[in-house]
Design a protein around this motif. Structure first.
Motif, PDB file in Angstrom:
ATOM      1  N   GLY A  67       0.816  -1.203   0.000  1.00 53.80           N
ATOM      2  CA  GLY A  67       0.000   0.000   0.000  1.00 53.80           C
ATOM      3  C   GLY A  67       0.854   1.258   0.000  1.00 53.80           C
ATOM      4  O   GLY A  67       2.076   1.198   0.070  1.00 53.80           O
ATOM      5  N   GLY A  68       0.178   2.400  -0.065  1.00 56.62           N
ATOM      6  CA  GLY A  68       0.915   3.657  -0.086  1.00 56.62           C
ATOM      7  C   GLY A  68       0.132   4.762  -0.764  1.00 56.62           C
ATOM      8  O   GLY A  68      -1.102   4.744  -0.789  1.00 56.62           O
ATOM      9  N   PRO A  69       0.846   5.721  -1.358  1.00 58.24           N
ATOM     10  CA  PRO A  69       0.193   6.906  -1.915  1.00 58.24           C
ATOM     11  C   PRO A  69      -0.621   6.606  -3.165  1.00 58.24           C
ATOM     12  O   PRO A  69      -0.518   5.536  -3.771  1.00 58.24           O
ATOM     13  CB  PRO A  69       1.381   7.833  -2.232  1.00 58.24           C
ATOM     14  N   ASP A  70      -1.428   7.598  -3.542  1.00 56.72           N
ATOM     15  CA  ASP A  70      -2.281   7.468  -4.726  1.00 56.72           C
ATOM     16  C   ASP A  70      -1.444   7.277  -5.985  1.00 56.72           C
ATOM     17  O   ASP A  70      -0.367   7.859  -6.133  1.00 56.72           O
ATOM     18  CB  ASP A  70      -3.135   8.731  -4.899  1.00 56.72           C
ATOM     19  N   VAL A  71      -1.955   6.462  -6.897  1.00 54.67           N
ATOM     20  CA  VAL A  71      -1.342   6.301  -8.212  1.00 54.67           C
ATOM     21  C   VAL A  71      -1.549   7.587  -9.003  1.00 54.67           C
ATOM     22  O   VAL A  71      -2.643   8.164  -8.999  1.00 54.67           O
ATOM     23  CB  VAL A  71      -1.989   5.117  -8.967  1.00 54.67           C
ATOM     24  N   TYR A  76      -3.388   6.360 -15.869  1.00 53.60           N
ATOM     25  CA  TYR A  76      -4.592   5.771 -16.458  1.00 53.60           C
ATOM     26  C   TYR A  76      -5.386   6.809 -17.254  1.00 53.60           C
ATOM     27  O   TYR A  76      -6.601   6.694 -17.438  1.00 53.60           O
ATOM     28  CB  TYR A  76      -5.466   5.087 -15.404  1.00 53.60           C
ATOM     29  N   GLY A  77      -4.675   7.838 -17.743  1.00 56.19           N
ATOM     30  CA  GLY A  77      -5.248   8.771 -18.695  1.00 56.19           C
ATOM     31  C   GLY A  77      -6.256   9.739 -18.122  1.00 56.19           C
ATOM     32  O   GLY A  77      -7.156  10.193 -18.832  1.00 56.19           O
ATOM     33  N   ALA A  78      -6.103  10.103 -16.845  1.00 54.01           N
ATOM     34  CA  ALA A  78      -7.050  11.003 -16.187  1.00 54.01           C
ATOM     35  C   ALA A  78      -6.353  12.264 -15.685  1.00 54.01           C
ATOM     36  O   ALA A  78      -5.145  12.259 -15.419  1.00 54.01           O
ATOM     37  CB  ALA A  78      -7.735  10.297 -15.026  1.00 54.01           C
ATOM     38  N   CYS A 113      -4.046  -2.868  -1.397  1.00 53.82           N
ATOM     39  CA  CYS A 113      -4.545  -1.494  -1.453  1.00 53.82           C
ATOM     40  C   CYS A 113      -4.006  -0.780  -2.692  1.00 53.82           C
ATOM     41  O   CYS A 113      -4.452  -1.052  -3.799  1.00 53.82           O
ATOM     42  CB  CYS A 113      -4.244  -0.750  -0.154  1.00 53.82           C
ATOM     43  N   ARG A 114      -3.032   0.105  -2.550  1.00 51.39           N
ATOM     44  CA  ARG A 114      -2.402   0.726  -3.718  1.00 51.39           C
ATOM     45  C   ARG A 114      -1.930  -0.344  -4.711  1.00 51.39           C
ATOM     46  O   ARG A 114      -2.030  -0.159  -5.933  1.00 51.39           O
ATOM     47  CB  ARG A 114      -1.215   1.588  -3.267  1.00 51.39           C
ATOM     48  N   GLY A 115      -1.421  -1.459  -4.185  1.00 52.10           N
ATOM     49  CA  GLY A 115      -0.937  -2.521  -5.055  1.00 52.10           C
ATOM     50  C   GLY A 115      -2.041  -3.117  -5.912  1.00 52.10           C
ATOM     51  O   GLY A 115      -1.818  -3.452  -7.078  1.00 52.10           O
ATOM     52  N   MET A 116      -3.249  -3.248  -5.368  1.00 52.24           N
ATOM     53  CA  MET A 116      -4.378  -3.710  -6.162  1.00 52.24           C
ATOM     54  C   MET A 116      -4.731  -2.675  -7.226  1.00 52.24           C
ATOM     55  O   MET A 116      -5.018  -3.012  -8.377  1.00 52.24           O
ATOM     56  CB  MET A 116      -5.582  -3.969  -5.265  1.00 52.24           C
ATOM     57  N   GLN A 117      -4.701  -1.396  -6.854  1.00 49.88           N
ATOM     58  CA  GLN A 117      -5.020  -0.345  -7.808  1.00 49.88           C
ATOM     59  C   GLN A 117      -3.990  -0.297  -8.936  1.00 49.88           C
ATOM     60  O   GLN A 117      -4.340  -0.148 -10.115  1.00 49.88           O
ATOM     61  CB  GLN A 117      -5.113   0.994  -7.078  1.00 49.88           C
ATOM     62  N   LEU A 118      -2.717  -0.451  -8.601  1.00 49.57           N
ATOM     63  CA  LEU A 118      -1.674  -0.482  -9.630  1.00 49.57           C
ATOM     64  C   LEU A 118      -1.829  -1.689 -10.548  1.00 49.57           C
ATOM     65  O   LEU A 118      -1.601  -1.587 -11.757  1.00 49.57           O
ATOM     66  CB  LEU A 118      -0.289  -0.517  -8.974  1.00 49.57           C
ATOM     67  N   LEU A 119      -2.204  -2.843  -9.996  1.00 50.15           N
ATOM     68  CA  LEU A 119      -2.457  -4.018 -10.819  1.00 50.15           C
ATOM     69  C   LEU A 119      -3.553  -3.708 -11.832  1.00 50.15           C
ATOM     70  O   LEU A 119      -3.430  -4.039 -13.026  1.00 50.15           O
ATOM     71  CB  LEU A 119      -2.863  -5.192  -9.930  1.00 50.15           C
ATOM     72  N   ASN A 120      -4.621  -3.071 -11.377  1.00 49.80           N
ATOM     73  CA  ASN A 120      -5.705  -2.720 -12.280  1.00 49.80           C
ATOM     74  C   ASN A 120      -5.231  -1.762 -13.373  1.00 49.80           C
ATOM     75  O   ASN A 120      -5.543  -1.942 -14.551  1.00 49.80           O
ATOM     76  CB  ASN A 120      -6.853  -2.095 -11.485  1.00 49.80           C
ATOM     77  N   VAL A 121      -4.432  -0.766 -12.984  1.00 51.86           N
ATOM     78  CA  VAL A 121      -3.910   0.199 -13.959  1.00 51.86           C
ATOM     79  C   VAL A 121      -2.948  -0.474 -14.928  1.00 51.86           C
ATOM     80  O   VAL A 121      -2.970  -0.209 -16.141  1.00 51.86           O
ATOM     81  CB  VAL A 121      -3.237   1.372 -13.220  1.00 51.86           C
ATOM     82  N   THR A 126      -8.944   1.714 -14.857  1.00 44.95           N
ATOM     83  CA  THR A 126      -8.941   3.076 -14.314  1.00 44.95           C
ATOM     84  C   THR A 126      -9.383   3.044 -12.857  1.00 44.95           C
ATOM     85  O   THR A 126      -9.855   2.012 -12.352  1.00 44.95           O
ATOM     86  CB  THR A 126      -9.874   3.997 -15.123  1.00 44.95           C
ATOM     87  N   LEU A 127      -9.250   4.202 -12.190  1.00 42.26           N
ATOM     88  CA  LEU A 127      -9.567   4.308 -10.773  1.00 42.26           C
ATOM     89  C   LEU A 127     -10.582   5.417 -10.508  1.00 42.26           C
ATOM     90  O   LEU A 127     -10.586   6.433 -11.209  1.00 42.26           O
ATOM     91  CB  LEU A 127      -8.302   4.594  -9.960  1.00 42.26           C
ATOM     92  N   VAL A 128     -11.403   5.212  -9.504  1.00 38.41           N
ATOM     93  CA  VAL A 128     -12.187   6.285  -8.900  1.00 38.41           C
ATOM     94  C   VAL A 128     -11.235   7.052  -7.999  1.00 38.41           C
ATOM     95  O   VAL A 128     -10.634   6.474  -7.094  1.00 38.41           O
ATOM     96  CB  VAL A 128     -13.359   5.710  -8.072  1.00 38.41           C
ATOM     97  N   GLN A 129     -11.093   8.361  -8.232  1.00 43.64           N
ATOM     98  CA  GLN A 129     -10.074   9.110  -7.493  1.00 43.64           C
ATOM     99  C   GLN A 129     -10.496   9.516  -6.082  1.00 43.64           C
ATOM    100  O   GLN A 129      -9.637   9.870  -5.267  1.00 43.64           O
ATOM    101  CB  GLN A 129      -9.653  10.341  -8.286  1.00 43.64           C
ATOM    102  N   HIS A 130     -11.775   9.469  -5.795  1.00 44.45           N
ATOM    103  CA  HIS A 130     -12.188   9.748  -4.417  1.00 44.45           C
ATOM    104  C   HIS A 130     -13.537   9.113  -4.140  1.00 44.45           C
ATOM    105  O   HIS A 130     -14.459   9.224  -4.943  1.00 44.45           O
ATOM    106  CB  HIS A 130     -12.266  11.249  -4.134  1.00 44.45           C
TER     107      HIS A 130
END
Length: 225
Positions: A67-71, A76-78, A113-121, A126-130
């Protein structure tokens, strides 16, 4: 049988200890303790030249992206939302290269956490930013229930609804190529994703290193053995 070697990515931050305040590669102790409790041997993987990722992963039996900071949204083009945190570009580049190498090599992979989001990216998602409701208070881990999706790898590890330690304000939006959802929160937030067999690739949105349940990490360690 020797313990499988599980590499865990690290933070890169200024830190203080004793009389020193210096840049440091950091890893909360819960990560190596969880690896060790699950029967593995933990090795820290601080940010490095992404071109070295494949040779690093080739020496590992399994990989955890911590885990860690936001990607950074550019990944992801946003455009960045005002509530998105500052970028951690060294970590983004290094950890995306680690994920790519693990996927190419068939190395068992767990994103936290962040690692799951990075895997998706990494797989084009893409990610929901908030989103609200998944942070109890600043610097405080909360808990909420997650429900497994029947027939998934996650459900084979944790078949029942369970309360998990959570601290995140972003989540999966569009799924990356090939990923399937394997757990949800009560509000519908995607809480786990995975690639189908034969790959052993799983991402969880919560922080198992902050709890007592070793089943997810034990699954990675068994796959890495």
């Amino acid at each position: 049988m020797s313990q499988p070697l599980i590499g865990v990515s690290t933070y890169l931050n200024e830190a203080s200890w004793g009389v020193w305040r210096l840049p440091a590669a950091l890893l909360p102790a819960g990560y190596p303790r969880l690896v060790q409790s699950a029967g593995g041997m933990a090795a820290m993987l601080p940010p490095d030249d992404p071109g070295r990722a494949a040779s690093v992963v080739a020496r590992l039996d399994g990989l955890v992206v911590a885990g860690g900071p936001d990607v950074e949204p550019v990944r992801y083009g946003a455009e960045p939302d005002p509530r998105t945190g500052p970028p951690a570009r060294e970590r983004d580049a290094w950890e995306l290269a680690l994920i790519d190498a693990a996927l190419a090599d068939g190395t068992p992979l767990l994103g936290i956490c962040r690692g799951m989001q990075l895997l998706n990216v990494a797989l084009g998602g893409t990610l929901v930013q908030h989103l609200d409701g998944h942070v109890e208070a600043t610097g405080v881990f909360g808990r909420h229930p997650v429900t497994p999706v029947e027939g998934t790898r996650y459900a084979s590890l944790v078949p029942e609804e369970s309360a998990v330690p959570t601290y995140h304000h972003q989540s999966v939006d569009r799924l990356g190529d090939g990923l399937v959802v394997s757990a949800h929160a009560q509000d519908g937030t995607v809480e786990a994703v995975e690639l189908p067999d034969p790959a052993w690739v799983l991402g969880v949105q919560w922080h198992p290193e902050m709890g007592e349940d070793t089943r997810v990490m034990a699954g990675l360690v068994r796959a890495a053995s």
